[in-house]
Design an enzyme around this catalytic site. Structure first.
Site, short mmCIF file in Angstrom:
data_model
loop_
_atom_site.label_atom_id
_atom_site.label_comp_id
_atom_site.label_asym_id
_atom_site.label_seq_id
_atom_site.Cartn_x
_atom_site.Cartn_y
_atom_site.Cartn_z
N LYS A 129 -4.71 -2.35 5.30
CA LYS A 129 -4.06 -1.88 6.53
C LYS A 129 -4.88 -2.28 7.75
O LYS A 129 -4.34 -2.71 8.77
CB LYS A 129 -3.89 -0.36 6.48
N ASP A 173 0.83 -1.20 0.00
CA ASP A 173 0.00 0.00 0.00
C ASP A 173 0.87 1.25 0.00
O ASP A 173 0.57 2.21 -0.71
CB ASP A 173 -0.94 0.01 1.22
N1 URA Z 1 -6.95 6.49 2.77
C1 URA Z 1 -6.17 5.41 2.52
O1 URA Z 1 -5.58 4.84 3.43
N2 URA Z 1 -6.05 5.00 1.24
C2 URA Z 1 -6.69 5.59 0.21
O2 URA Z 1 -6.54 5.14 -0.91
C3 URA Z 1 -7.50 6.71 0.48
C4 URA Z 1 -7.62 7.14 1.79
#
Ligand code: URA
Length: 451
Positions: free
Chosen positions: A199, A173
């Protein structure tokens, strides 16, 4: 028959890009191949190919199966915490971000005091929205960068712990988000869902309550966009065996009255003592009710709400918060006496230009005003000023007289407040008649079962 591992597969990245470009659906193995290829060993798939694939996803979308496969692959790109040693259900809440959105600081100790575990990995402010970690760091000494063994110890000792994302959680991510940020590919509900859920699922929770904000201070201004994202996240979590619910909640004005890091901690302490503004208190009880229900601490959501109210009234939620702060290195004297939190001594009022009623507030501008004061970041490397912020007195539907303060800026000088004051003046719409419609705090709930 021997099975090829993902890294031994014979896919060609260009074929996968073409497949998505032409509206096809990738298999889970193809998606795993891409995520492994861009993350492992420095990344064998170059950024330009990943960027092309991301853009194809933005334009063509993904099926629910592809979204789940992407979330899984991103989740397993790093460490997934194992909290099975804890003797009760683990629940968490995630908000898509807003202005004055501070419920996490109340919910973690409140739900822990009700017998569940809350392992919360939170983020920093993003754009005009505030971040839980920045708020917590306004408590002198509070450490959000705990190691995993420290996280376990705090959770075991007091039932909740609030930390930042470690280097090892969902590295895919981090890589993809940085790429999306500079290639115009942030705005895809599928990519947002995979980013957030990878996450959150790495925390090892059993259940997750999503607070999906909609309105002028949210990222999803349109309710239909918020609902679409919420449904996607609920389904993705359920596919992974998690108990899920999403509340679509109002972000057309700041939540509570305080906007700014230390000011928000102060307001949360008020709520933990049974006070604070009604909208913030109500939303905390609504979210806690769902956390209790999904975690099995109450039979119904209504029972969960009663439990939440009892725990606040008994003082146990405040005591839990105080204990967590102490265990994470924070100075508990500021929790006992919040006037000792960082504060800015200069005040600038924003007076109403006319008599009438507040009909709407451009909430994003209120968040931006706080960022401009130094309460958020304009660039990634900026540090935040815990003391500055805005105290909001007038909200939608309130009556005002000419010259009466709509809000007050907490800052260090008139010069510092000038730009923020203009933004705040522009953000209030005032008319002779009250607004015809006042939106409710919880617009709708996305949950499949009985509650
Ligand atoms: N928050 C995140 O963690 N990821 C995104 O893609 C958008 C907002």
């Amino acid at each position: 028959m021997s099975q090829l591992s993902v890294s031994q597969s014979t896919f060609r990245v260009i074929d996968l890009i073409r497949k998505k470009r032409d509206g096809g659906a990738l298999s889970a193995t193809e998606i795993e191949y891409l995520i492994e290829g861009c993350t492992k060993d420095g990344g064998s798939i170059p950024d330009y190919q990943m960027a092309a694939w991301l853009m194809a996803v933005v334009l063509r979308g993904m099926t629910r199966g592809e979204t789940a496969a992407l979330t899984q692959a991103m989740l397993h790109s790093g460490e997934v915490l194992d909290l099975s040693f804890l003797p009760a259900k683990k629940v968490d809440k995630h908000s898509t971000g807003g202005v004055g959105d501070k419920t996490s600081l109340v919910l973690a100790p409140l739900v822990a005091a009700g017998g569940l575990f809350v392992p919360m990995i939170s983020g920093r402010g993003l754009g005009h929205t505030g971040g839980t970690l920045d708020k917590l760091e306004s408590i002198p000494g509070f450490r959000v960068g705990l190691t995993v063994p420290e996280f376990h110890r705090v959770l075991k000792a007091c039932g909740c712990c609030m930390i930042g994302q470690t280097e090892k959680v969902a590295p895919a991510d981090r890589k993809l988000y940085a790429l999306r940020d500079v290639t115009g590919t942030v705005e895809s509900p599928y990519l947002i869902c995979a980013s957030i859920m990878s996450k959150k699922l790495a925390e090892g929770t059993d259940a997750l309550v999503l607070d999906v904000k909609t309105g002028s201070g949210a990222f999803m201004k349109k309710e239909e966009d918020a609902v679409f994202l919420a449904e996607l996240m609920v389904e993705t979590g359920e596919r992974m065996g998690k108990q899920m619910v999403a509340l679509i909640t109002d972000m057309n004005q700041p939540l509570g009255c305080m906007v700014g890091n230390a000011l928000e901690v102060r307001e949360c302490i008020d709520v933990l003592h049974g006070g604070g503004p009604e909208d913030l208190r109500d939303l905390c009880h609504d979210l806690a009710a769902w956390m209790f229900f999904l975690g099995g601490a109450s039979k119904t959501v209504a029972d969960g709400k009663r439990l939440s109210e009892q725990i606040i009234a008994s003082g146990q939620a405040f005591e839990r918060f105080r204990h967590m702060v102490e265990l994470q290195g924070g100075d508990i004297s500021v929790i006992d006496d919040p006037t000792r939190l960082p504060s800015a001594d200069h005040r600038v009022d924003v007076p109403s230009p006319q008599a009438g009623y507040v009909t709407s507030i451009l909430c994003e501008q209120v968040g931006t005003a706080c960022v401009i004061l130094g309460g958020g970041r304009e660039r990634k490397e900026d540090s935040v000023d815990p003391a500055v912020g805005i105290v909001v007195y007038k909200k939608t539907g309130d009556k005002v007289s000419v010259g009466e303060p709509l809000c007050t800026i907490h800052c260090h000088s008139d010069a510092q407040a000038a730009r923020a004051k203009t933004l705040l003046e522009e953000s209030y719409q005032i008319a002779a008649a009250p607004p015809a419609h006042k939106s409710s705090l919880v617009h709708r709930v996305i949950y499949k079962g009985e509650h």
